[in-house]
Design a protein around this motif. Structure first.
Motif, PDB file in Angstrom:
ATOM      1  N   ILE A 162       0.747  -1.065  -0.139  1.00 31.86           N
ATOM      2  CA  ILE A 162      -0.041   0.125   0.212  1.00 31.86           C
ATOM      3  C   ILE A 162       0.839   1.213  -0.085  1.00 31.86           C
ATOM      4  CG2 ILE A 162      -1.725   1.331   1.235  1.00 31.86           C
ATOM      5  CD1 ILE A 162      -2.777  -1.348   2.174  1.00 31.86           C
TER       6      ILE A 162
ATOM      7  N   PHE B 179      -2.894   5.542   1.319  1.00 30.47           N
ATOM      8  CA  PHE B 179      -3.547   5.043   2.628  1.00 30.47           C
ATOM      9  C   PHE B 179      -3.928   6.316   3.541  1.00 30.47           C
ATOM     10  CE2 PHE B 179      -2.723   3.374   6.936  1.00 30.47           C
ATOM     11  CZ  PHE B 179      -3.839   2.601   6.961  1.00 30.47           C
TER      12      PHE B 179
ATOM     13  N   ILE C 259      -1.580  -1.080  -5.608  1.00 27.61           N
ATOM     14  CA  ILE C 259      -1.425  -2.245  -4.467  1.00 27.61           C
ATOM     15  C   ILE C 259      -1.350  -3.618  -5.587  1.00 27.61           C
ATOM     16  CG2 ILE C 259      -2.748  -3.514  -2.795  1.00 27.61           C
ATOM     17  CD1 ILE C 259      -3.817  -0.695  -2.046  1.00 27.61           C
TER      18      ILE C 259
END
Lengths: 537, 325, 271
Positions: free
Chosen positions: B152, B157, C245
């Motif tokens: 991530i 985030f 990701i």
């Protein structure tokens, strides 16, 4: 009184059988030795007693310590038994101690786990115990760290930890294998004394039959996970019912039959060689010190001669070997082969190097795992200006492999397909392939089991007959050197302290160090004489 | 228990040697930064005064900014100034760079430390937990989570945290910094989301390192010796495993501090924090190179000093380093 | 544990295929503005929705993959190309001045995180994707140099290297013939990890404007655009984030899987 009684113990790890029907017992004050070659299951037997088997282990049978079955004991209860009722000493003293804790803390820990005493009292006991194993506190304070001690001293710390709680049983797994002969003798004496003083049972595991014969009250011989024979020492040495036992003892006292050496003609001349290493600075702005690893060494190796070089670790024999091979320059003196220097200026002399090859100790580390045997053994061809090609190359490979007792078809295999003994044969083939004048055998049989070692030594003798080999045999193992050399050099602290015909040096050593060294080697008793006296009695 | 008495003399020698290499690194780093900035095209004085400036005015400004002396002299006075805490004058704002940086540092440094604390607090238990349950469900769960944590991007985030905790739940403000004068709690509160977003990916890495260092140590001979003494598996892990495993873990913690400080530059953008990152981006667009130069030097200085501290921590953990000089 | 390898390879393959396909086909022109269709959530026409200029997000993500992969690939190549020979060289001359110089130089570069290098370059030469490549590439050099040297040093102690030296081979030849092939597995695994770190770093640099500049599409820039709109159009942030990701996760799983497959004892550095 039986202390430890192992009854029909069988062990499998992940379904793979490791031990079958092992039964043996140790009584109070008795020294029992388990012996056998690698893979015989002798160490696993010890770990089973300790209850420290690897994951996936399944056991059947019983291990009785007094009236308690250790196999049926919970892990929690085993923690109370380990270190308290059973102590254990391991093979590798260099790694057996926690590097970030003082020796005092590590010995005191054994006491504190099993006894609700104060830290100060445990420390006092630890001090006494270290003194008992030969590390008096005035020279070895409790605040020492393991890295500040030698291998023998560390092994003493491990022993102190194992006996700190006066256990009933002490298990020693190859306790002296990693040590020098003189240290080995001291540690064996210590273990024997402790067993007597503390009235402990001592279960010793070792591959060295001379140690076994010397120490044990009873001998257990194991092979492939089973016991082939066990008896009191005297009876076993004279009786030897099982062929494997006979083979094992024959192999460890194996003497090879060397052909007579040809007329002397100097080949390798080492004259007044010294080699210094720089030591780390001892003060921030001080000049760096130097350590003289090889100190004014001179000797001549004759063509066709089989010369031995013995000494304990740190004596400088490895440094001297590297200098002879031209891998490192020397500070003083000269090394010549057939009159030409091995090191010319700052570069190794290739013309000399192609006349010299080497066989190393480790049968597993001395080959590039990614290459096939044909490529591995032809590596020295790199030294030739006109290496053989195509069919000539194939013939050379086939001949070298045949000479060491392998098949020419093995040329296409990878090294992991061979056993330790076969790899050492391949290493010899690699050394032979360019027909060097001199082969340096650097601890070449030290990593092998006795039976394999005997075969490799015979191979060397055969090759001497066939190829008029000249070799320099470097080893810490005096009995091996005695059997395969004509002349021997004894090295200590960088100097050669004795130089003479092998038999003379071994039967009548002149230098006190040589004498100490030879005395320290555990000797197999003369079995023939033993048997004779046994039948006469 | 026998006390550990570090050999003070050896420790001092080790520290002196590390200190010397610290100064050499700082000197070379400052030289590199100075040289790179020097090759920048264009003259700050003419840039500041615009295209129509009189040559005399430019020359006067050059003199005022100290640009008219030889380069090696300027390097020396720059380094000398930094040593005494004087980073020079901002080309754009004409205020001392030291003051500008000091104000921003009060945001960036606490943020990095906050994140480092969080990362360590999460990673240590997670790594130890996973190592002690090797191959079991707990281990696989923790390792899976760290695999995701590493993947991530921290600034993304951060945006997600803002979306959930600031915009939807309104637990935190979406950006800006309350200031330390409103009290410690207010300051920490406004740094919490940024610190979490910085810390989690690093915690994932640190937990993996912790686990693998512990597993390596578990295979050591002295762990078997400890078991033979009668220590349980768990006691062995805590008493003998942890301290030995700490050696590789410390390396990573040291590296992470520099990543957190540098990574803060990006995270500050997400939360509109008035830290070093904002300062450096403003200065780049204003071509206020002396500020860029100083902030970069400060970041590099922090990394080098932290590495020095890690070297000292090594010696505290590992007695073998103390005796080897 | 072949599962890691398979999942990792599959995820990485999807990203690479998407990037490759974007050269010949994307659902829409990734740069075409279509203000009436702005800020659409994922739907039938625009599978992943549109941004504040009405651009098709799926097309932008596909083209952005190109940027990410290109930057990371070149950066890893720079790191390997310089770092591996330096590491081999330092190991071959262990303890010499050269070794010391190389290792100290490495330590020095480690003191400059990629973003700091990017700041310096941007301050001097202005912004651009090349900055990101150079910055990440420079930072990769000491990573590869260290890991190569560490592995090579333990190999130099092995007896088969001694045997090669006795056979008269030079240090350079031994490094090429024996050392490099034996550290290759390690380098491949570390390479995939650095590749994934490169993707992350590129995204971060582009996000703060130190990387790819408009009109070059990049995941980091898409996130920067999404930031102010995150409360009204969260899909603008979610989709590029998930792309990053998936790529990084895929590469990491691939690296772990490769390590288990090639040699479970490999020591890989995670920074």
């Amino acid at each position: 009184m039986t202390l430890l009684d192992i009854q029909t113990l069988s062990l499998a790890i992940h379904g793979f059988p490791v031990l079958q029907d092992v039964s043996l017992s140790v009584t109070k004050g008795e020294i029992v030795a388990i012996t056998g070659e690698s893979g015989s299951g002798k160490s696993m037997t010890a770990m089973a007693v300790m209850g420290l088997l690897p994951k996936g282990a399944r056991t059947t049978g019983r291990i009785m310590l007094g009236d308690r079955d250790l196999l049926a004991t919970s892990e929690r209860a085993m923690c109370g038994i380990r270190g308290n009722d059973i102590g254990m000493v391991f093979q590798e003293p260099m790694t057996a101690l926690n590097p970030v804790q003082t020796i005092g803390a590590q010995v005191a820990e054994t006491i504190l786990i099993h006894d609700r005493t104060t830290a100060a009292k445990a420390e006092d006991q630890a001090r006494d115990m270290l003194a008992r194993v030969g590390l008096p506190t005035d020279r070895f304070p409790l605040s020492r760290y393991p890295h500040e001690l030698s291998g023998g001293q560390r092994q003493r710390v491990v022993i102190a930890m194992a006996i700190a709680r006066h256990p009933r049983l002490l298990i020693a797994d190859e306790p002296t294998t990693a040590l020098d002969v003189t240290t080995q003798a001291q540690i064996l004496d210590l273990l024997r004394d402790l067993a007597r003083d503390f009235d402990m049972g001592l279960l010793m595991i070792t591959h060295d039959l001379a140690v076994v014969a010397d120490m044990a009250d009873r001998i257990v011989v194991m092979q492939n996970g089973g016991i082939v024979e066990q008896a009191p020492t005297g009876a076993l040495l004279t009786g030897m019912q099982h062929p494997y036992t006979r083979m094992l003892f024959a192999a460890s006292s194996h003497r090879v039959n060397l052909p007579p050496a040809p007329a002397p003609e100097p080949l390798l001349e080492v004259s007044h060689v010294s080699r210094d290493y720089r030591l780390p600075r001892s003060r921030v702005f001080g000049a760096p010190g130097t350590f003289r690893a090889v100190d004014d060494v001179s000797f001549t190796l004759q063509r066709g001669e089989r010369l031995g070089l013995v000494g304990e670790s740190g004596c400088g024999k490895s440094t001297l070997t590297r200098a002879i091979l031209g891998l490192e320059p020397v500070q003083e003196g000269s090394i010549t082969l057939g009159g030409d220097p091995v090191f010319s200026g700052t570069r190794p002399n290739l013309a000399v190097r192609r006349r010299m090859q080497v066989v190393f100790q480790d049968p597993f580390g001395s080959f590039n795992p990614r290459h096939r045997v044909e490529r591995l053994i032809t590596e020295p061809f790199h030294l030739l200006t006109d290496p053989p090609r195509k069919s000539a190359r194939r013939d050379a490979i086939a001949e070298a492999l045949r000479a060491v007792g392998l098949s020419p078809d093995d040329a296409h295999k990878y090294i992991h397909e061979f056993s330790g003994g076969q790899r050492q044969r391949i290493a010899i083939a690699r050394a032979l392939i360019i027909r060097p004048d001199l082969i340096v055998l650097d601890e070449a049989v030290s990593a092998l089991d006795v039976s394999v070692r005997a075969q490799i030594l015979d191979l060397l003798a055969d090759l001497c007959r066939e190829y008029d080999l000249t070799y320099l045999f470097i080893s810490h193992d005096l009995s091996v050197v005695r059997s395969v050399t004509d002349r021997v050099l004894v090295m200590r602290d960088g100097k050669i302290v004795e130089d003479g015909p092998t038999e003379t040096v071994f039967s009548a050593p002149r230098h006190p160090y040589t004498k100490t060294l030879i005395d320290a080697v555990p000797q197999l008793p003369d079995l023939a004489a033993l048997r004779r006296s046994d039948t006469h009695a | 228990m026998a006390r550990t008495r570090p050999n003070l003399c050896a420790m001092l020698r080790y520290s002196l040697k590390r200190l010397l290499s610290l100064f050499i690194s700082l000197a070379i780093a400052s030289l590199v930064i100075f040289v790179v900035i020097e090759v920048a095209p264009g003259d700050p004085a003419s840039f500041m005064l615009g295209l129509n400036a009189q040559p005399e005015t430019v020359a006067a400004l050059r003199a005022e900014l100290g640009l008219d002396v030889p380069k090696w002299q300027r390097y020396l006075s720059w380094v000398g100034g930094m040593a005494s805490g004087d980073f020079g004058m901002s080309y754009t704002y004409r205020t001392p760079v030291t003051e500008m940086i000091a104000a921003r540092l009060w945001v960036s440094l606490p943020l990095a430390l906050y994140a480092l604390t969080l990362s360590t607090l999460i990673a240590f238990p997670a790594g130890i937990f996973a190592a002690s349950r090797r191959g079991q469900a707990g281990d696989i769960g923790v390792m899976g989570a760290t695999q995701l944590g590493i993947a991530i991007p921290n600034f993304w985030f951060a945006m997600m945290l803002v979306l959930v905790f600031a915009i939807n739940l309104r637990w935190f403000s979406a950006g800006g910094f309350a200031g330390w004068d409103k009290g410690l709690w207010a300051g920490l509160h406004s740094l919490t989301l940024p610190a979490i977003s910085l810390a989690l990916p690093q915690a994932a890495i640190l937990a993996r390192v912790m686990r693998s260092a512990l597993l390596d140590v578990l295979g050591e001979d002295y762990m078997r010796t400890a078991r033979a003494k009668g220590l349980s598996a768990r006691q062995t892990l805590w008493r003998h495993g942890l301290r030995n495993a700490l050696i590789p873990v410390l390396t990573i913690i040291g590296l992470q501090f520099s990543f957190l400080l540098a990574g803060g530059i990006i995270i500050e953008q997400v939360f509109y924090l008035p830290g070093l990152g904002r300062l450096v981006f403003q200065s780049i667009s204003a071509r206020d190179l002396i500020v860029v130069e100083s902030v970069v030097m400060l970041l590099v200085f922090a990394v080098i000093v932290v590495n020095f501290a890690v070297d000292l921590a090594y010696a505290a953990v590992d007695p073998r380093l103390r005796s080897r000089t | 544990m072949k599962r890691n390898l398979i999942i990792g390879a599959a995820l990485s393959a999807i990203v690479v295929l998407a990037a490759a396909m974007s050269f010949v086909w994307t659902p829409f022109d990734h740069a075409a503005l279509n203000i009436p269709a702005k800020l659409q959530t994922p739907g039938a026409t625009h599978l992943l929705g549109t941004d504040h200029f009405g651009r098709d997000i799926l097309s932008m993500v596909m083209v952005g993959a190109r940027t990410s992969i290109a930057v990371a690939l070149v950066a890893v190549s720079i790191g390997m190309g310089l770092g591996v020979p330096l590491g081999l060289w330092a190991a071959a001359r262990k303890g010499s001045l050269l070794d010391e110089l190389i290792m100290r130089g490495n330590d020095l570069i480690f003191a400059f995180p990629a973003i700091v290098i990017a700041i310096l370059i941007t301050a001097v030469f202005g912004a651009g994707a090349v900055n990101a490549i150079i910055a990440i590439g420079i930072f990769n050099v000491p990573v590869f140099a260290r890991i190569t040297r560490g592995a090579a040093l333990s190999l130099w102690e092995r007896e088969f290297i001694m045997a090669a030296r006795v056979a008269g081979k030079s240090a350079m030849r031994i490094s090429a013939e024996h050392i490099l092939p034996n550290v290759m597995n390690l380098l491949i695994v570390q390479g995939t990890i650095q590749f994934s770190l490169g993707i992350l770093a590129e995204a971060g640099l582009s996000y703060v404007g130190l990387g790819a500049q408009p009109p070059t599409p990049s995941w980091g820039r898409m996130l920067a655009d999404a930031q102010t709109l995150v409360s009204i159009a969260p899909h603008m942030a979610l989709i590029p984030g998930c792309a990053i990701i998936v790529t990084v996760l895929g590469l990491n799983l691939l690296g772990d899987g490769l390590r288990d497959y090639l040699d479970p004892r490999l020591r890989v550095a995670r920074v």
